[in-house]
Motif scaffolding. Sequence first.
Motif, short mmCIF file in Angstrom:
data_model
loop_
_atom_site.label_atom_id
_atom_site.label_comp_id
_atom_site.label_asym_id
_atom_site.label_seq_id
_atom_site.Cartn_x
_atom_site.Cartn_y
_atom_site.Cartn_z
N VAL A 119 -18.20 -26.83 4.73
CA VAL A 119 -17.80 -26.89 3.32
C VAL A 119 -16.32 -26.58 3.16
CG1 VAL A 119 -18.14 -25.87 1.03
CG2 VAL A 119 -20.11 -26.39 2.47
N ALA A 120 -15.81 -25.58 3.87
CA ALA A 120 -14.39 -25.25 3.77
C ALA A 120 -13.52 -26.41 4.24
CB ALA A 120 -14.09 -24.00 4.60
N GLU A 121 -13.96 -27.12 5.28
CA GLU A 121 -13.21 -28.28 5.76
C GLU A 121 -13.22 -29.40 4.74
OE1 GLU A 121 -14.80 -29.40 9.53
OE2 GLU A 121 -14.62 -27.39 10.37
N ILE A 122 -14.38 -29.63 4.11
CA ILE A 122 -14.49 -30.67 3.08
C ILE A 122 -13.59 -30.33 1.90
CG2 ILE A 122 -16.05 -31.73 1.40
CD1 ILE A 122 -18.30 -31.37 3.51
N ALA A 123 -13.60 -29.06 1.50
CA ALA A 123 -12.75 -28.63 0.38
C ALA A 123 -11.29 -28.87 0.68
CB ALA A 123 -13.00 -27.15 0.08
N ASP A 124 -10.86 -28.53 1.88
CA ASP A 124 -9.47 -28.72 2.27
C ASP A 124 -9.10 -30.19 2.27
OD1 ASP A 124 -6.92 -27.65 3.36
OD2 ASP A 124 -7.50 -28.84 5.10
N ALA A 125 -9.96 -31.04 2.83
CA ALA A 125 -9.68 -32.47 2.90
C ALA A 125 -9.67 -33.13 1.53
CB ALA A 125 -10.72 -33.16 3.80
#
Length: 198
Positions: A49-55
């Motif tokens: 989720v953190a990676e998706i948010a960043d992207a």
Amino acid sequence: MAERVISVVIPTDETSKRLIPTLAALVPGAAAGIVREVLLVDSGASPEVAEIADAAGCEYLSGPADPGARMRQGAAAARAPWLLFLEPRGLLQEGWTREVRTFTDQVERIGATDRRAATFRLALDGFGVSPRVKEAAAMLRHALTGRPRPEQGLLIHRRFYEALGGHAPGPHSMKRLTARIGRGRLVLLRSQMLLPEN
């Protein structure tokens, strides 16, 4: 109406695979200038989720396991006057930006930000009779009780949200919040929220 009036709050957990289409459906709102920010308030169940948010350019907040507490946390961190609470598996359908803009414009114009909220019409992804029967049942439920399914989303002004006390802790916090809003103050929009049948 001022631009960038909506903060979208999504409580995330292990449903990260369904999150990307949900975020993609919000792009028209950002392009139209009504979505100011998207806040993903995560339980920590999925490291993706953190990676998706960043992207995707979303705000990532680490929150507790309790979904009601996460929605309350997202609302507290939001900067826009209107709050849109979404489930991570719901897909807003074509035309939602225009209708949301019309609703927020009208409510602000008549001075009803402290007594009007809105939800989306339910649509279920699938073919055949079963999804249509469930959609009809959801419409009947809303007509009789004024209470939508929590997954249909909630658009509410911060003033009204705070006056109602916001989301309470617990797994059924959205149901309790819509019950406090009451059938006479919750508008069912024409645009749809598409959800998986199961």
